[in-house]
Design a protein around this motif. Structure first.
Motif, PDB file in Angstrom:
ATOM      1  N   ILE A 107       0.819  -1.219   0.000  1.00  0.00           N
ATOM      2  CA  ILE A 107       0.000   0.000   0.000  1.00  0.00           C
ATOM      3  C   ILE A 107       0.851   1.267   0.000  1.00  0.00           C
ATOM      4  O   ILE A 107       0.497   2.268  -0.633  1.00  0.00           O
ATOM      5  CB  ILE A 107      -0.962  -0.018   1.205  1.00  0.00           C
ATOM      6  N   THR A 108       1.973   1.237   0.683  1.00  0.00           N
ATOM      7  CA  THR A 108       2.778   2.455   0.813  1.00  0.00           C
ATOM      8  C   THR A 108       3.140   3.047  -0.543  1.00  0.00           C
ATOM      9  O   THR A 108       3.012   4.255  -0.772  1.00  0.00           O
ATOM     10  CB  THR A 108       4.061   2.167   1.615  1.00  0.00           C
ATOM     11  N   GLU A 109       3.584   2.204  -1.456  1.00  0.00           N
ATOM     12  CA  GLU A 109       3.986   2.702  -2.771  1.00  0.00           C
ATOM     13  C   GLU A 109       2.898   2.535  -3.825  1.00  0.00           C
ATOM     14  O   GLU A 109       2.915   3.226  -4.848  1.00  0.00           O
ATOM     15  CB  GLU A 109       5.257   1.988  -3.235  1.00  0.00           C
ATOM     16  N   HIS A 110       1.967   1.625  -3.578  1.00  0.00           N
ATOM     17  CA  HIS A 110       0.958   1.336  -4.603  1.00  0.00           C
ATOM     18  C   HIS A 110      -0.435   1.146  -3.989  1.00  0.00           C
ATOM     19  O   HIS A 110      -0.995   0.041  -4.003  1.00  0.00           O
ATOM     20  CB  HIS A 110       1.349   0.078  -5.386  1.00  0.00           C
ATOM     21  N   PRO A 111      -1.019   2.212  -3.456  1.00  0.00           N
ATOM     22  CA  PRO A 111      -2.366   2.076  -2.889  1.00  0.00           C
ATOM     23  C   PRO A 111      -3.400   1.662  -3.935  1.00  0.00           C
ATOM     24  O   PRO A 111      -4.447   1.097  -3.589  1.00  0.00           O
ATOM     25  CB  PRO A 111      -2.660   3.479  -2.338  1.00  0.00           C
ATOM     26  N   GLU A 112      -3.119   1.908  -5.205  1.00  0.00           N
ATOM     27  CA  GLU A 112      -4.060   1.548  -6.268  1.00  0.00           C
ATOM     28  C   GLU A 112      -4.039   0.045  -6.563  1.00  0.00           C
ATOM     29  O   GLU A 112      -4.840  -0.435  -7.373  1.00  0.00           O
ATOM     30  CB  GLU A 112      -3.739   2.339  -7.543  1.00  0.00           C
ATOM     31  N   TRP A 113      -3.172  -0.718  -5.900  1.00  0.00           N
ATOM     32  CA  TRP A 113      -3.122  -2.168  -6.109  1.00  0.00           C
ATOM     33  C   TRP A 113      -4.179  -2.911  -5.288  1.00  0.00           C
ATOM     34  O   TRP A 113      -4.312  -4.123  -5.424  1.00  0.00           O
ATOM     35  CB  TRP A 113      -1.739  -2.709  -5.752  1.00  0.00           C
ATOM     36  N   VAL A 114      -4.891  -2.183  -4.413  1.00  0.00           N
ATOM     37  CA  VAL A 114      -5.954  -2.812  -3.626  1.00  0.00           C
ATOM     38  C   VAL A 114      -7.233  -1.990  -3.783  1.00  0.00           C
ATOM     39  O   VAL A 114      -7.260  -0.969  -4.476  1.00  0.00           O
ATOM     40  CB  VAL A 114      -5.560  -2.928  -2.136  1.00  0.00           C
ATOM     41  N   TYR A 115      -8.296  -2.435  -3.133  1.00  0.00           N
ATOM     42  CA  TYR A 115      -9.605  -1.791  -3.248  1.00  0.00           C
ATOM     43  C   TYR A 115      -9.921  -1.013  -1.969  1.00  0.00           C
ATOM     44  O   TYR A 115      -9.564  -1.430  -0.865  1.00  0.00           O
ATOM     45  CB  TYR A 115     -10.682  -2.842  -3.495  1.00  0.00           C
ATOM     46  N   TRP A 116     -10.633   0.097  -2.137  1.00  0.00           N
ATOM     47  CA  TRP A 116     -10.916   1.014  -1.029  1.00  0.00           C
ATOM     48  C   TRP A 116     -12.414   1.261  -0.892  1.00  0.00           C
ATOM     49  O   TRP A 116     -13.129   1.307  -1.894  1.00  0.00           O
ATOM     50  CB  TRP A 116     -10.183   2.346  -1.250  1.00  0.00           C
ATOM     51  N   ILE A 117     -12.844   1.431   0.354  1.00  0.00           N
ATOM     52  CA  ILE A 117     -14.240   1.792   0.636  1.00  0.00           C
ATOM     53  C   ILE A 117     -14.255   2.983   1.598  1.00  0.00           C
ATOM     54  O   ILE A 117     -13.253   3.303   2.245  1.00  0.00           O
ATOM     55  CB  ILE A 117     -15.038   0.627   1.254  1.00  0.00           C
ATOM     56  N   LYS A 118     -15.425   3.615   1.675  1.00  0.00           N
ATOM     57  CA  LYS A 118     -15.601   4.677   2.668  1.00  0.00           C
ATOM     58  C   LYS A 118     -15.572   4.047   4.059  1.00  0.00           C
ATOM     59  O   LYS A 118     -16.159   2.985   4.279  1.00  0.00           O
ATOM     60  CB  LYS A 118     -16.938   5.378   2.431  1.00  0.00           C
ATOM     61  N   LYS A 119     -14.890   4.666   4.988  1.00  0.00           N
ATOM     62  CA  LYS A 119     -14.739   4.088   6.321  1.00  0.00           C
ATOM     63  C   LYS A 119     -16.088   3.876   6.988  1.00  0.00           C
ATOM     64  O   LYS A 119     -16.283   2.908   7.731  1.00  0.00           O
ATOM     65  CB  LYS A 119     -13.851   4.981   7.194  1.00  0.00           C
ATOM     66  N   GLU A 120     -17.022   4.736   6.704  1.00  0.00           N
ATOM     67  CA  GLU A 120     -18.353   4.604   7.308  1.00  0.00           C
ATOM     68  C   GLU A 120     -19.069   3.338   6.851  1.00  0.00           C
ATOM     69  O   GLU A 120     -20.008   2.875   7.497  1.00  0.00           O
ATOM     70  CB  GLU A 120     -19.205   5.823   6.949  1.00  0.00           C
ATOM     71  N   ALA A 121     -18.608   2.757   5.717  1.00  0.00           N
ATOM     72  CA  ALA A 121     -19.240   1.538   5.194  1.00  0.00           C
ATOM     73  C   ALA A 121     -18.646   0.268   5.790  1.00  0.00           C
ATOM     74  O   ALA A 121     -19.125  -0.836   5.508  1.00  0.00           O
ATOM     75  CB  ALA A 121     -19.104   1.500   3.675  1.00  0.00           C
TER      76      ALA A 121
END
Length: 651
Positions: free
Chosen positions: A204-218
């Motif tokens: 994640i440090t160098e490539h956050p786009e390599w994983v999937y993200w959601i809104k924290k509230e979800a």
């Protein structure tokens, strides 16, 4: 470093300290295969030993044993058995008798190797040994599958007894274990995790786009959508896509996803990275606090699966775009997301592969092969990988080792051709599922499909992902299934660590769960130890089964296999070729004895001689019989050898 191999370096160091004044350690007496005789104390199935002296003698013993087991270049899968180990658990023990269970280590697993050979093990399959995440812990120590780095090992697997070795790393400790295995012609296979990563992965440090993200509230209550038009545990085939995406619940689910932090606010993202590097704070926690987003938990790729979501891992984003099949079904501005179909990149690949990530996954495979000299991999969720990526990984492996062992976790025998064509030579298969409901119909159907398989499958009553067979009926059913699984065609006997000791506590219950959701301890998530002091283990039966099968290898082949007619509540299968017959008989009833007329089951081949009896209360071995009275859950193996004149009568 010295030209000596890693195991020799370990031996020399241990030997140099065998006269040191150190506290003794307590180990299970059953581990003392080397017949170490300087025992300081003994009680309740344990012995106290000088750790350096004992381990020195044990490694001497391994060297003496090695002449019996020259390392074969190619593994004969028809004459193989697999031991599945979770290193931190397999030799976890209260070594100091201070009430604290210490983690198993690479070094201490070497102690088990002679026991593995007794059972005929020639493939050691290690569940993940990589560094795993301590964030979003499951249980008290966390899952080994929440891999944080594909290039680092779990530091808990280092053995403190080796602290004095200079320039000797934990990587060297794994190398020494592999070398010890090779001493005894045991090939080593490790779990490789290319589809998911820890939610706070090093990537994640160098490539956050390599994983999937959601809104924290979800995050609270996050779960894949239920699709009422379909039943329980259905595969997301192309004909189901429109129904899945038209669901109102799916629409709400997709809205929970967001773009990665470097795309939402590049400046803030860089500031948070610098802060984490400077202070040691957890980067993902900072992103959650400052940006209101987090990595998406992972979930099953089956529609309406009741399996809980995997809160400690997230899927790797193997494609930068969406699959062509789903583009018409989603909004043009949809953020990257994970659903039943997108998980399965084998069926739903995009058109823009994340080649930089693919390169790193291939590098990780090469790193394991070259650094540890392992002999193969079990590819976690490998059935869902893009075919081009899986091909790249397999080509890299086979370039290094043309005879590598490659295990698919595919759960169904019906997929045997697909697994074989992909390049695997072993797959999990359906045996685990058959053992969740041990009925004649299930077992006979399973038996009848085995000879036609294009690939070897696990022959097992339990895996690391299922409840223990002991929880489905106790000792007698465990012994019966051990016999059942020993002689199957195109199937490899498979021992989940602890099975040999009739262990009742599971590693996990993700498949075939019979706990009704109870909060029980599981070795995947909790500090636990195997019941190594059990006074009546399964190990002697497994050792006898191994010895017996070796006597019949020329007969036990798919072309000679048959399923015999048998009374209700029984299953009979065997092998027949010319003047030889081996017959395995099983009473599936847990409470009733059953009579079996052998002349009806195998006309013309009686009388037969009993070779093995699973019963703990009777011993019919050596008896000549023409009928059997099988006690509940009793298994009996018989042989018949007839003369040429008798063969004519049989024909």
């Amino acid at each position: 470093m010295s030209e000596k191999n890693k195991l020799e370096l370990v031996h020399d160091y241990l030997s140099s300290r065998r006269d040191s004044d150190v506290q003794p350690i307590w180990i299970p007496a059953i581990w003392n295969e080397c017949q170490y005789d300087c025992i300081l104390e003994e009680k309740a199935g344990e012995i106290a030993v000088h750790p350096y002296d004992f381990l020195t003698e044990h490694l001497h013993y391994l060297a003496k044993l090695s002449w019996k087991y020259p390392l074969k270049e190619r593994t004969n899968l028809d004459n193989s058995s697999i031991y599945s180990a979770l290193i931190r658990y397999s030799t976890a023990w209260d070594y100091n008798h201070d009430g604290i269970i210490e983690s198993g280590t690479f070094l201490r697993f070497c102690i088990l190797l002679p026991l593995l050979k007794k059972m005929g093990i020639n493939i050691l399959y290690m569940l993940p040994v990589n560094k795993y995440s301590k964030l979003n812990l499951k249980g008290d120590i966390g899952s080994p599958y929440a891999v944080q780095s594909l290039f680092q090992l779990d530091p808990n697997l280092h053995d403190g007894l080796l602290d004095g070795m200079e320039n000797f790393t934990i990587h060297d400790e794994l190398c020494a274990l592999v070398e010890a295995c090779h001493f005894l012609d045991i090939k080593t296979v490790v779990d490789f995790i290319p589809r998911v990563t820890a939610r706070n992965s090093d990537f994640i440090t160098e490539h956050p786009e390599w994983v999937y993200w959601i809104k924290k509230e979800a995050l609270e209550g996050f779960a894949p959508p239920s699709i009422p038009e379909f039943g329980f545990f259905e595969e997301c085939t192309p004909d189901k896509l429109k129904t899945v995406y038209r669901s109102q619940e799916t629409a709400g689910f997709l809205q929970k996803f967001t773009h990665p932090p470097n795309e939402l606010n590049f400046t803030l993202w860089e500031q948070l990275k610098q802060r984490a590097a400077k202070t040691g704070e957890e980067l993902l926690t900072l992103v959650e606090q400052e940006m209101g987003i987090t990595t998406s938990p992972a979930h099953s790729d089956w529609i309406n699966d009741v399996q809980p979501i995997w809160t400690d891992v997230t899927f790797l984003r193997l494609y930068k775009d969406f699959a062509p099949q789903v583009r018409p079904l989603i909004a043009p501005d949809q953020a990257p997301y994970v659903l039943f179909d997108t998980i399965k990149c084998n069926y739903y690949p995009g058109e823009e592969p994340n080649l930089e990530l693919w390169d790193v996954l291939e590098q990780a495979v090469r790193f394991h092969l070259e650094t540890y000299q392992i002999d193969g991999f079990r590819i976690d969720i490998g059935h869902a990988l893009p075919v081009p990526l899986l091909t790249r990984i397999f080509n890299t492996i086979k370039e290094h080792n043309p005879h590598a062992i490659l295990i698919s976790e595919d759960l169904f025998n019906r997929n045997h051709k697909k697994a074989a064509n992909a390049g695997y030579n072993i797959m999990l298969g359906s045996g685990w599922n058959v053992m969740t409901q041990i009925t004649k119909t299930n077992l006979v159907s399973f038996l009848e499909e085995l000879p036609e398989l294009n690939i070897h499958v696990f022959a097992c009553a339990e895996t690391a992902d299922t409840p223990r067979i002991m929880s489905r009926g106790g000792v007698e059913i465990a012994r019966m299934t051990a016999v059942f699984n020993q002689f199957l065609p195109n199937a490899i006997p498979y021992v989940t660590t602890g099975y040999e000791m009739n262990e009742e506590q599971p590693l996990n219950c993700g498949l075939g769960d019979n706990t009704d959701g109870a909060e029980i301890l599981r070795a995947f998530f909790n500090v636990m130890r195997i019941n190594w002091t059990n006074p009546a283990p399964l190990l002697p039966l497994l050792a006898e089964l191994n010895r017996l099968k070796k006597d019949w290898l020329d007969l036990v082949k798919p072309d000679n296999f048959f399923v015999a007619q048998s009374p209700d509540e029984t299953v009979l299968y065997g092998y027949l070729h010319r003047d030889q017959m081996l017959l395995c008989c099983f009473n599936l009833s847990v409470d009733a004895s059953v009579r079996v007329d052998l002349n009806t089951a195998v006309p013309g081949w009686v009388p037969m001689t009993v070779l093995l009896d699973s019963s703990l209360t009777a011993n019919s071995v050596g008896q000549t019989v023409d009928r059997l009275l099988l006690a509940p859950n009793q298994a009996v193996v018989l042989e018949a050898v007839v003369s040429p004149d008798e063969i004519k009568q049989v024909i």
